[in-house]
Structures are given as C-alpha cells and as structure tokens.
Write an enzyme that holds these catalytic residues in place. Structure first.
Site, PDB file in Angstrom:
ATOM      1  N   LYS A 215       0.856  -1.186   0.000  1.00 52.68           N
ATOM      2  CA  LYS A 215       0.000   0.000   0.000  1.00 52.68           C
ATOM      3  C   LYS A 215       0.890   1.234   0.000  1.00 52.68           C
ATOM      4  O   LYS A 215       1.709   1.415   0.920  1.00 52.68           O
ATOM      5  CB  LYS A 215      -0.894   0.005   1.239  1.00 52.68           C
TER       6      LYS A 215
ATOM      7  N   THR B   4      -4.007  -5.075   0.641  1.00 56.25           N
ATOM      8  CA  THR B   4      -3.346  -3.791   0.884  1.00 56.25           C
ATOM      9  C   THR B   4      -4.231  -2.880   1.727  1.00 56.25           C
ATOM     10  O   THR B   4      -3.723  -2.009   2.436  1.00 56.25           O
ATOM     11  CB  THR B   4      -2.979  -3.097  -0.436  1.00 56.25           C
TER      12      THR B   4
ATOM     13  N   ARG C 159      31.988  32.051  -7.720  1.00 54.74           N
ATOM     14  CA  ARG C 159      30.630  31.802  -8.187  1.00 54.74           C
ATOM     15  C   ARG C 159      29.710  31.481  -7.012  1.00 54.74           C
ATOM     16  O   ARG C 159      30.160  31.166  -5.904  1.00 54.74           O
ATOM     17  CB  ARG C 159      30.601  30.620  -9.171  1.00 54.74           C
TER      18      ARG C 159
ATOM     19  N   GLN D  65      31.344  18.164  -6.391  1.00 55.48           N
ATOM     20  CA  GLN D  65      31.769  16.830  -5.971  1.00 55.48           C
ATOM     21  C   GLN D  65      32.597  16.894  -4.687  1.00 55.48           C
ATOM     22  O   GLN D  65      32.423  16.073  -3.767  1.00 55.48           O
ATOM     23  CB  GLN D  65      32.586  16.156  -7.078  1.00 55.48           C
TER      24      GLN D  65
ATOM     25  N   HIS E 203      22.067  26.289 -10.728  1.00 54.89           N
ATOM     26  CA  HIS E 203      22.928  27.257 -11.398  1.00 54.89           C
ATOM     27  C   HIS E 203      22.425  28.695 -11.243  1.00 54.89           C
ATOM     28  O   HIS E 203      21.223  28.962 -11.258  1.00 54.89           O
ATOM     29  CB  HIS E 203      23.019  26.928 -12.887  1.00 54.89           C
TER      30      HIS E 203
END
Length: 286
Positions: free
Chosen positions: A12, A57, A169, A212, A240
């Site tokens: 479910k 369910t 940035r 990363q 971005h």
C-alpha cells in the site's frame, strides 16, 4: 526457453496519516506519508491467481491507522520498525517488509495551533526480513547556498565546451541525502538533527572547487560526527546562477546580479562510506 517469475513485491503506497497527541490544552502533531511493500512466498497469486497468501493492501492501510492509535507514532524510524516487524512476524508467507515514511514538520504557534514548515522533508525507509533489520534515514529538499567561496575551473574542453571557467561563483543545491544506520536502537530524533547539522556545517565551511568536493566533505562530516551511521548517499543538483549581462545599460556586474536557472541542471551523486561496515541487506537508494 522457460518463462519464470522474477522478484516481486506488493503493498500500500502513500497512506496519509495525521496523528494528534493531546496533552491537556497542548497538542502535538505527527504528519506522515507511509508506504508499505511486502515480499516472500507470493508466486501462487501471480501464476494461478491463488490469493491465499495475499494480505490485502487495505489491511496494511488499516494497520497504519490502528497502530497510530494503539501504540502512538513517535519518531518515524520507530513507527516504521514497528510496522515492518508486525508484517514479518504475523504473516508466515512474508519474508521481508519495507516501510518508507515521509515526515512533514509543523511549527508550533500556540498550544493547539501550527504552521506547516516549508522546504525539506524528513524521510525513513525500514526493511525487516526474517533474519535482519535495516534502517535508513534521510532528508529531501534541503536548500543551501554559498554566495562565494566556490570555484570551477581546470576542466577538459572540447569543440562543444562553452562554459567559462569560474573563480568566484554562487554554489547552491537542494540536498537529497539518505544514510544507513549500523543499529536499530538509535536515538532517532537526536541522530537525525545531528546528521542534518553536520551536512549543513560542512557545506558552509568547505571552500569548494567542485560540487563533488563539497559532496564528499558533507558525507565525511556525517560519518565523523555520527558513529552509528555506516554510509551516506547524497544527490546534489547544481542550482545554477548565471551572471546577467548589464553592459547594454552601461553597467558593470561584479558578481552581484544573477539569473537563477531552473533546468537543465548538473546532478552530482555519490556515496561516502566506512571501509569496514557490513553490507546492506537490500538496495537502499534508487
């Protein structure tokens, strides 16, 4: 060539539960989205339509509501463990139960008044088999942003590369993280808060040369701070931000005015793990 039944499960999905805990005039809310999946000796229903081993369910849905009343909810991990053990312990044909929970936070405004907390969502996935238990906690949509201390340069270029190198940035992401516990008797609330704080602290204090690198720093901080965590999986979309060209207006743009990009976006994913932990009993992330 023989045709055979492969792995299968049923359950479910997305049972919505709101539990009000009444302590005199002061109330507390638990707001959950619960999904249950069972697997085991279920070949007959697929192959012959024999439903003698298929717990409805609808019964799973009812169990969620009844357990919320009879046992309370507590931390999401507690509730998921209770449900998963129930299905494995009471249904002999079931070998494994997986319970996933999304937990939605509410901010108290008064004794019985609340405001829904926006932004991130707490998550839990518990898998119980007849032999083992696995608990995975997580968070979805934790939006973080550093307006500087982020670079990206030194990458390979080919004839299709137009991205300029950046030495200053904006770095922003919406963290989806899931971490697997070594035990099933943890202080779940305290552990969850500590994991989120560790990820946030690492994001804030890491001078980033790539998303990363930031991912590894965040995962490493969680493992350093929380000995009860075996490994952590992070998915970090790169939200971005593009400099606006203000030259048509005879204005300079010294990293001050940006367009917040929507899509496409970079998606950085990775697992940070200890080198001596037992393997997971089942796949625990998509």
């Amino acid at each position: 060539m023989a045709i055979v039944l492969g792995e299968n499960r049923y359950g479910k999905a997305e049972t919505r539960l709101v539990r009000v805990i009444r302590d005199g005039e002061t109330h507390t809310l638990a707001d959950l989205n619960v999904s249950i999946a069972l697997s085991g000796d279920l070949a007959a229903t697929h192959l012959t339509g024999d439903n003698s081993g298929v717990l409805p369910t609808d019964t799973m849905k009812n169990t969620v509501y009844a357990f919320a009343k009879e046992h309370g909810v507590g931390e999401p991990e507690e509730f998921a463990l209770r449900l998963a053990h129930h299905f494995v312990d009471t249904q002999t044909q079931i070998r494994a139960a997986r319970v996933g929970i999304e937990s939605f936070g509410w901010e108290r405004l008064g004794p019985h008044s609340f405001r829904r907390q926006g932004g991130s969502t707490r998550s839990t996935e518990v898998t119980v088999t007849v032999e083992q238990t696995q608990v995975v906690s997580g968070i979805q949509g934790l939006v973080l942003l550093n307006s500087t201390d982020s670079e990206f340069h030194g990458f390979p270029r080919d004839r299709y590369t137009t991205l300029p190198e950046a030495t200053d940035r904006i770095l922003s992401t919406a963290v989806d993280a899931r971490w697997r516990h070594l035990r099933d008797d943890t202080d779940w609330g305290k552990s969850y808060e500590a994991a989120v704080e560790a990820m946030t602290r690492a994001f804030v204090h890491t001078y980033s040369h790539s998303l990363q690198q930031t991912l590894f720093a965040m995962g490493s901080q969680v493992l350093s701070d929380l000995p009860e965590v075996a490994e952590i999986r992070l998915a970090l979309p790169n939200k971005h931000h593009y400099l606006v060209d203000l030259s048509p207006f005879d204005l300079t743009n010294d990293n001050e005015v940006f367009i917040a990009g929507d899509r496409p976006y970079g998606l950085i994913e990775g697992t940070v793990t200890r080198d001596d932990v037992p393997p997971a009993i089942t796949e625990w992330y998509p």
